[in-house]
Design a protein around this motif. Structure first.
Motif, PDB file in Angstrom:
ATOM      1  N   MET A   1      -2.411  12.534  -2.691  1.00 26.89           N
ATOM      2  CA  MET A   1      -2.952  11.919  -1.484  1.00 26.89           C
ATOM      3  C   MET A   1      -1.962  10.875  -0.972  1.00 26.89           C
ATOM      4  SD  MET A   1      -7.049  11.342  -2.115  1.00 26.89           S
ATOM      5  CE  MET A   1      -6.794  10.074  -3.368  1.00 26.89           C
ATOM      6  N   LEU A   2      -1.685  10.932   0.327  1.00 21.59           N
ATOM      7  CA  LEU A   2      -0.881   9.916   1.006  1.00 21.59           C
ATOM      8  C   LEU A   2      -1.848   9.175   1.918  1.00 21.59           C
ATOM      9  CD1 LEU A   2       2.144   9.126   1.025  1.00 21.59           C
ATOM     10  CD2 LEU A   2       2.398  10.558   3.062  1.00 21.59           C
ATOM     11  N   VAL A   3      -2.194   7.950   1.544  1.00 20.91           N
ATOM     12  CA  VAL A   3      -3.303   7.240   2.178  1.00 20.91           C
ATOM     13  C   VAL A   3      -2.781   6.079   3.021  1.00 20.91           C
ATOM     14  CG1 VAL A   3      -5.524   6.104   1.793  1.00 20.91           C
ATOM     15  CG2 VAL A   3      -4.696   7.814   0.144  1.00 20.91           C
ATOM     16  N   TYR A   4      -3.219   6.062   4.289  1.00 18.14           N
ATOM     17  CA  TYR A   4      -2.827   4.980   5.198  1.00 18.14           C
ATOM     18  C   TYR A   4      -4.083   4.448   5.881  1.00 18.14           C
ATOM     19  CZ  TYR A   4      -0.249   2.373   8.751  1.00 18.14           C
ATOM     20  OH  TYR A   4       0.256   1.378   9.546  1.00 18.14           O
TER      21      TYR A   4
ATOM     22  N   PRO B   1       6.239   0.715   1.851  1.00 17.04           N
ATOM     23  CA  PRO B   1       6.045  -0.415   2.771  1.00 17.04           C
ATOM     24  C   PRO B   1       6.029   0.015   4.237  1.00 17.04           C
ATOM     25  CG  PRO B   1       7.780  -0.874   1.163  1.00 17.04           C
ATOM     26  CD  PRO B   1       7.479   0.580   1.068  1.00 17.04           C
ATOM     27  N   HIS B   2       5.500  -0.858   5.073  1.00 17.48           N
ATOM     28  CA  HIS B   2       5.527  -0.680   6.523  1.00 17.48           C
ATOM     29  C   HIS B   2       6.964  -0.423   6.984  1.00 17.48           C
ATOM     30  CE1 HIS B   2       4.887  -1.262  10.754  1.00 17.48           C
ATOM     31  NE2 HIS B   2       5.408  -2.482  10.777  1.00 17.48           N
ATOM     32  N   LYS B   3       7.125   0.490   7.906  1.00 17.80           N
ATOM     33  CA  LYS B   3       8.404   0.879   8.497  1.00 17.80           C
ATOM     34  C   LYS B   3       9.284   1.696   7.543  1.00 17.80           C
ATOM     35  CE  LYS B   3       8.763  -2.842  11.927  1.00 17.80           C
ATOM     36  NZ  LYS B   3       9.615  -3.937  12.460  1.00 17.80           N
ATOM     37  N   THR B   4       8.696   2.235   6.462  1.00 17.79           N
ATOM     38  CA  THR B   4       9.474   3.159   5.635  1.00 17.79           C
ATOM     39  C   THR B   4       9.820   4.374   6.493  1.00 17.79           C
ATOM     40  OG1 THR B   4       8.404   2.479   3.576  1.00 17.79           O
ATOM     41  CG2 THR B   4       9.461   4.645   3.593  1.00 17.79           C
ATOM     42  N   GLY B   5      11.099   4.668   6.635  1.00 16.14           N
ATOM     43  CA  GLY B   5      11.530   5.779   7.466  1.00 16.14           C
ATOM     44  C   GLY B   5      11.178   7.123   6.855  1.00 16.14           C
ATOM     45  N   ALA B   6      11.174   8.156   7.683  1.00 16.25           N
ATOM     46  CA  ALA B   6      10.801   9.491   7.226  1.00 16.25           C
ATOM     47  C   ALA B   6      11.733   9.989   6.131  1.00 16.25           C
ATOM     48  CB  ALA B   6      10.784  10.460   8.401  1.00 16.25           C
ATOM     49  N   ASP B   7      13.031   9.754   6.257  1.00  9.03           N
ATOM     50  CA  ASP B   7      13.976  10.232   5.253  1.00  9.03           C
ATOM     51  C   ASP B   7      13.722   9.585   3.903  1.00  9.03           C
ATOM     52  OD1 ASP B   7      15.165  11.851   7.122  1.00  9.03           O
ATOM     53  OD2 ASP B   7      16.873  10.509   7.505  1.00  9.03           O
TER      54      ASP B   7
ATOM     55  N   GLY C   1      -5.672   2.189   9.055  1.00 10.43           N
ATOM     56  CA  GLY C   1      -5.360   1.705  10.394  1.00 10.43           C
ATOM     57  C   GLY C   1      -6.541   1.932  11.318  1.00 10.43           C
ATOM     58  N   PHE C   2      -6.283   1.905  12.611  1.00  9.83           N
ATOM     59  CA  PHE C   2      -7.358   2.186  13.561  1.00  9.83           C
ATOM     60  C   PHE C   2      -6.757   2.728  14.847  1.00  9.83           C
ATOM     61  CE2 PHE C   2      -5.989  -2.031  14.511  1.00  9.83           C
ATOM     62  CZ  PHE C   2      -6.387  -2.391  15.796  1.00  9.83           C
ATOM     63  N   THR C   3      -7.561   3.458  15.597  1.00  9.91           N
ATOM     64  CA  THR C   3      -7.029   4.235  16.712  1.00  9.91           C
ATOM     65  C   THR C   3      -6.532   3.382  17.869  1.00  9.91           C
ATOM     66  OG1 THR C   3      -9.232   4.505  17.729  1.00  9.91           O
ATOM     67  CG2 THR C   3      -8.533   6.182  16.135  1.00  9.91           C
ATOM     68  N   ARG C   4      -7.004   2.154  17.976  1.00  5.68           N
ATOM     69  CA  ARG C   4      -6.547   1.288  19.069  1.00  5.68           C
ATOM     70  C   ARG C   4      -5.398   0.372  18.642  1.00  5.68           C
ATOM     71  NH1 ARG C   4     -11.974  -1.467  21.106  1.00  5.68           N
ATOM     72  NH2 ARG C   4     -12.296  -1.598  18.848  1.00  5.68           N
ATOM     73  N   CYS C   5      -4.875   0.591  17.458  1.00  7.97           N
ATOM     74  CA  CYS C   5      -3.755  -0.205  16.953  1.00  7.97           C
ATOM     75  C   CYS C   5      -2.537  -0.024  17.857  1.00  7.97           C
ATOM     76  CB  CYS C   5      -3.430   0.226  15.531  1.00  7.97           C
ATOM     77  SG  CYS C   5      -2.077  -0.681  14.759  1.00  7.97           S
ATOM     78  N   THR C   6      -1.872  -1.112  18.155  1.00  8.11           N
ATOM     79  CA  THR C   6      -0.715  -1.055  19.060  1.00  8.11           C
ATOM     80  C   THR C   6       0.589  -1.473  18.393  1.00  8.11           C
ATOM     81  OG1 THR C   6      -1.158  -3.311  19.848  1.00  8.11           O
ATOM     82  CG2 THR C   6      -2.140  -1.492  21.093  1.00  8.11           C
ATOM     83  N   ASP C   7       0.541  -1.848  17.104  1.00  6.95           N
ATOM     84  CA  ASP C   7       1.789  -2.301  16.478  1.00  6.95           C
ATOM     85  C   ASP C   7       2.172  -1.486  15.253  1.00  6.95           C
ATOM     86  OD1 ASP C   7      -0.168  -3.468  14.773  1.00  6.95           O
ATOM     87  OD2 ASP C   7      -0.048  -5.353  15.877  1.00  6.95           O
ATOM     88  N   THR C   8       1.423  -1.570  14.154  1.00  9.10           N
ATOM     89  CA  THR C   8       1.863  -0.925  12.916  1.00  9.10           C
ATOM     90  C   THR C   8       1.629   0.583  12.896  1.00  9.10           C
ATOM     91  OG1 THR C   8      -0.247  -1.496  11.882  1.00  9.10           O
ATOM     92  CG2 THR C   8       1.591  -3.017  11.559  1.00  9.10           C
ATOM     93  N   CYS C   9       0.435   1.023  13.273  1.00  7.04           N
ATOM     94  CA  CYS C   9       0.096   2.457  13.195  1.00  7.04           C
ATOM     95  C   CYS C   9       1.035   3.339  14.025  1.00  7.04           C
ATOM     96  CB  CYS C   9      -1.350   2.697  13.615  1.00  7.04           C
ATOM     97  SG  CYS C   9      -2.559   1.837  12.577  1.00  7.04           S
TER      98      CYS C   9
ATOM     99  N   SER D   1      -0.597  -2.730   6.087  1.00  2.17           N
ATOM    100  CA  SER D   1       0.197  -1.630   6.645  1.00  2.17           C
ATOM    101  C   SER D   1       1.012  -0.916   5.570  1.00  2.17           C
ATOM    102  CB  SER D   1       1.122  -2.155   7.743  1.00  2.17           C
ATOM    103  OG  SER D   1       1.898  -3.242   7.265  1.00  2.17           O
ATOM    104  N   LEU D   2       0.451  -0.816   4.380  1.00  2.00           N
ATOM    105  CA  LEU D   2       1.101  -0.089   3.294  1.00  2.00           C
ATOM    106  C   LEU D   2       0.607   1.354   3.264  1.00  2.00           C
ATOM    107  CD1 LEU D   2       0.663  -2.756   0.463  1.00  2.00           C
ATOM    108  CD2 LEU D   2       2.718  -2.350   1.833  1.00  2.00           C
ATOM    109  N   THR D   3       1.435   2.246   2.752  1.00  4.52           N
ATOM    110  CA  THR D   3       1.029   3.630   2.515  1.00  4.52           C
ATOM    111  C   THR D   3       0.962   3.835   1.006  1.00  4.52           C
ATOM    112  OG1 THR D   3       2.122   4.357   4.551  1.00  4.52           O
ATOM    113  CG2 THR D   3       1.570   6.060   2.942  1.00  4.52           C
TER     114      THR D   3
END
Length: 205
Positions: free
Chosen positions: A70-73, A188-194, A75-83, A172-174
């Motif tokens: 499981m990759l669990v994050y 951590p937040h902003k972990t890139g896809a690669d 957040g919320f649908t109206r989030c404008t910064d982290t999500c 904002s952790l995964t």
């Protein structure tokens, strides 16, 4: 961004003894086969049973995802910064994994259940990746799963909000969980896809 110092403090407190260099050491890329990942120092501190409703309106529990990572994050649908930063990275990482992605169930757990109904979540998660599952529930259910994962969430009413409107400051952790629902590691937040692909491959392989 509202609450950013709070998130930094939370991450520092949760990750005592754990650092990004350590993560890089565990999951670093080289010309040689990656060694088996060592147990995370935070093992056992995050996760637990949950019972929620997915974006199709189906009641699900953590046991429904046994046998897959499981990759669990949160957040919320109206989030404008982290999500809007992290969810595209998760989607790109799933694509980058190729067939290995079938071993992973990506979960988006709302921290704003009053607004994020299954229908709202369905439109939202579908815009990021077809395999992303949105989860919501009652306030008590969301509070319980947030507590289990030690997710900071705080409702905010800001000057520009209309009466009755709000935002949510949230962690904002995964979280990567194993096939039995046990915690493996944090991204951590902003972990890139690669980077995310490299970490996931080390555990999935």
């Amino acid at each position: 961004m509202p609450g950013q110092p709070t998130r930094r403090a939370l991450l520092a407190g949760l990750a005592a003894g754990w650092s990004l260099p350590a993560l890089a050491q565990h999951h670093g890329h080289s010309g040689h086969a990656a060694p088996s990942p060592r147990p995370d120092p935070l093992a056992g501190r995050f996760g637990g049973p949950f019972s929620l409703t997915d974006h199709r309106g189906t009641q699900v529990s953590d046991r429904d995802f046994r046998g897959r990572f499981m990759l669990v994050y949160f957040g919320f649908t109206r989030c404008t910064d982290t999500c809007p930063i992290d969810l595209p990275n998760i989607a790109q990482a799933l694509d980058g994994l190729g067939p290995l992605a079938e071993r992973v169930t990506p979960l988006f757990v709302t921290v704003d259940p009053a607004h994020d109904t299954p229908a709202v979540l369905a439109a939202y998660v579908g815009a990021f990746h077809p395999r992303l599952i949105g989860l919501t529930g009652s306030e008590a259910q969301i509070a319980a799963v947030a507590k289990a994962y030690k997710v900071h969430r705080r409702k905010l009413t800001l000057p520009h909000h209309a009466p009755g409107e709000h935002s949510v400051d949230h962690g904002s952790l995964t979280y990567l969980m194993d096939r039995d629902g046990r915690f493996l590691t944090l991204l951590p937040h902003k972990t890139g896809a690669d980077r995310m692909v490299a970490v996931l491959r080390n555990y999935l392989g």
